[in-house]
Design a protein around this motif. Sequence first.
Motif, mmCIF file in Angstrom:
data_model
loop_
_atom_site.group_PDB
_atom_site.id
_atom_site.type_symbol
_atom_site.label_atom_id
_atom_site.label_comp_id
_atom_site.label_asym_id
_atom_site.label_seq_id
_atom_site.Cartn_x
_atom_site.Cartn_y
_atom_site.Cartn_z
ATOM 1 N N UNK A 158 3.998 16.122 -39.824
ATOM 2 C CA UNK A 158 4.985 17.097 -39.355
ATOM 3 C C UNK A 158 4.482 17.838 -38.124
ATOM 4 N N UNK A 159 3.162 18.104 -38.090
ATOM 5 C CA UNK A 159 2.593 18.789 -36.935
ATOM 6 C C UNK A 159 2.678 17.953 -35.665
ATOM 7 N N UNK A 160 2.555 16.625 -35.809
ATOM 8 C CA UNK A 160 2.708 15.750 -34.643
ATOM 9 C C UNK A 160 4.132 15.765 -34.112
ATOM 10 N N UNK A 161 5.094 15.931 -35.051
ATOM 11 C CA UNK A 161 6.487 16.052 -34.602
ATOM 12 C C UNK A 161 6.715 17.405 -33.951
ATOM 13 N N UNK A 162 6.226 18.452 -34.631
ATOM 14 C CA UNK A 162 6.324 19.809 -34.065
ATOM 15 C C UNK A 162 5.287 20.666 -34.775
ATOM 16 N N UNK A 163 4.438 21.335 -34.014
ATOM 17 C CA UNK A 163 3.330 22.101 -34.583
ATOM 18 C C UNK A 163 3.802 23.128 -35.599
#
Length: 566
Positions: A158-163
């Motif tokens: 999820x962080x790679x999609x949006x921090x």
Amino acid sequence: MNTPDTREPRTGSDILRTALRRNLGAMTRGTVLMGLYQAGETAFPIALGLIVELALRERSPGALVLSVAALAVIITTVSLSWRFGMRVLQKANTTEAHRWRVRVADCGLQPVARDTGLKSGEVLTLATEDADQTADIIEVVPLLISSLVAVLVAAVALGLADLRLGLLVIAGTVAILSVLSVLSRRIGAGTREQQARVARAGAKVADLITGLRPLHGFGGNHAAFRSYRKVSTEARRQAVAVARVNGAYAGTALALNAVLAAAVTLTAGVLAFEGAITIGQLVMAVGLAQFVMEPLKLFSDMPKYVMTARASAERMALLLAAPPVAVPGADRPAPGADLEVDGVRHGALDGLRFRVPAGEFVAIAAYQPRAAADLASVLALRVPPGAYEGAVRLGGRDVGGLSVDAVRAQLLVNPYDAEIFAGTLRTNIDPSGTSAKVPEAVGASMLGDVVALHGEGLDHPVRDRGANLSGGQRQRLSLARALAADSEILVLHDPTTAVDAVTEQLIARGVAELRRGRTTVVITSSPPLLDAADRVLVLDGGVITAEDTHRNLLAGDAGYGRAVAR
């Protein structure tokens, strides 16, 4: 490789550390496989998101086939890793529970009792429920680690999609665990008390079953039932209180997990609406938000299981770490030793002294039943040497300096209330299956009529506590077991109180004949047994007041005649 640990753990933490240390290999394999399972579960919504992205961008049938194949690999990995991971962990769990059950049973059956204050029913609970719950730590730790892996993988994806999505998962997980850790401590304290109350209720049941016949005899069964109902009600109330805390814990965990999943889903929707993430990433985020509830629930349940395992381990430590009532010596008595009681003061015994040379048949006529019971307890080593004044010697050596196992191998005391076990007549007479004296013991104890009464003979089934035998049959079966042991020194306490006069006469002759040349002491008021003895010692007021043959005592001591007359 697992290695045996013979050191006695002192605390519940020691028990848990021992369990973890000797199952490290199985736990490592289980953790890897369960981590692979959780990673595969996490990869599934990630793969779905990538497939959506790929489908929207390329619209290629070949890419779709490849995507489906990738999903098949993920599903296969998830299935096999779960199957083999749980197999490894459950085998280790079951094996570890077995080890602790054996260890608790070994401590409970040691010849030198431990000063624990626990009743036999409580020891039974330790060897069953507490051993099983302690071994659950073997599964708890790998599942805890694999759940953490799943949450971290989801947070990274999820962080790679949006921090912001990744930070939301991490912050939410920390908050959930912080809240639940408070509740888990309450569960641990409540569980310890619940287990103690349930064990006390079990001990009460064991006591009542043991004394059921005398309770019925004097009409005390109703009062006994009320006593048990009170103890059981206390256990029920505590169980309800623990259930409330468990319910609050489970409900809070479920609600917090749902709130976190909803927060992740809503945040992802807002980000997709704003164009910060793609449609494929939205699909992935929604899928991970739904998936992450399972590892989060598992992760949040772990503190409760840890507390339960620790509470059970602490209870087992009460027995395992308890010091023995006495520390026996290591020496062994010499074969063919005589038996000497020198100045023993204990209970109703008041400086008791007598000596039985090797090979003699001596009867002790105890005028007070309490003195007879106290003497039998001292000779059976149920009373440690340090708990009474005076000494008991075998071949001139104090039993306090001898090995308890060695003393009991040479000196056998058969109590008047010896237990009868579920099995057969044969297994009750010769539990080890090694006695060469079974036929002679059956004959001397007049048990032959019971054997002949049934087509199975010695293989006739015996119910728990000999429920399908009469009182006289149980007593003769116990006597046969004592005679079949063929010990060098045999002490019998009231072996014929439940048989008729004719059978008693035949038993007295049979015992005297079978034990000829072997040291035998019979504590009894039975005229046939007193008459069969080489000499009779009169035990009155805790001391020996007279000594002669039975017939000489009858002729010269009116008090003796009144005491043993029937």
